[in-house]
Design a protein around this motif. Structure first.
Motif: not given
Length: 177
Positions: A167-174, A9-22
């Motif tokens: 993307c990997l950074e986004f998945y990291k949690t404490e 749902s992030s703007d960056e992911y939508n720009q880089r991936v979702v638009k291309k998939e669409t």
């Protein structure tokens, strides 16, 4: 699953991936739909996520009553979401069995089960960034070994090498650090 849904749902992911998939769907939907004109098929959705992408295709298939949908994901939560989403489209059946919570390494067992218990022809879908989440050569080898001559594999993959670290950074949690 929660981290992926937030990423998606992030703007960056939508720009880089979702638009291309669409754009992939827009450019190729007639060819994809044509694959479903010749009778009953099993849809095996590897890395199904929340099911919204495949549901867009299934909604447009005319003979939905001849389709059996099998969601596969490493997250049981995602399998449940995809089952509910695609179930709304009017498919004949949404399959629930031991290999729903799995990955491409079980594609042979999944394909055999679907052929024995449902229709002879399988259409494997691997949409979004699923292919990027594993070893590409191993994944494609697994598919090839699980497919019969009449089966179909549809892969939509946006390879974003520069974005992998983000993307990997986004998945990291404490707790994971």
């Amino acid at each position: 699953a929660k981290a992926f849904l937030e990423l998606e749902s992030s703007d960056e992911y939508n720009q880089r991936v979702v638009k291309k998939e669409t754009q992939f769907f827009v450019d190729n939907i007639p060819q994809i739909l044509a694959l479903f004109e010749d009778g009953a098929k099993n849809i095996i959705d590897i890395g199904c996520g929340d099911g919204k992408k495949i549901a867009k295709i299934v909604e447009q298939i005319k003979n939905k009553e001849e389709l059996v949908y099998c969601p596969v994901d490493i997250s049981g939560h995602m399998v449940k979401m995809a089952s509910e989403e695609v179930g709304k489209t009017g498919v004949k059946e949404v399959v629930s069995f031991e290999h729903n919570v799995s990955d491409d390494k079980n594609s042979s067992a999944i394909a055999d089960y679907m052929r024995k218990n449902h229709h002879e022809k399988n259409v494997f879908f691997m949409l979004g960034s699923t292919l990027n989440n594993s070893d590409i050569n191993e994944t494609l080898f697994n598919f090839r070994n699980s497919m019969e001559e009449s089966d179909i594999l549809i892969v939509d993959s946006v390879i974003d090498v520069d974005g992998q670290d983000r993307c990997l950074e986004f998945y990291k949690t404490e707790s994971a650090v």
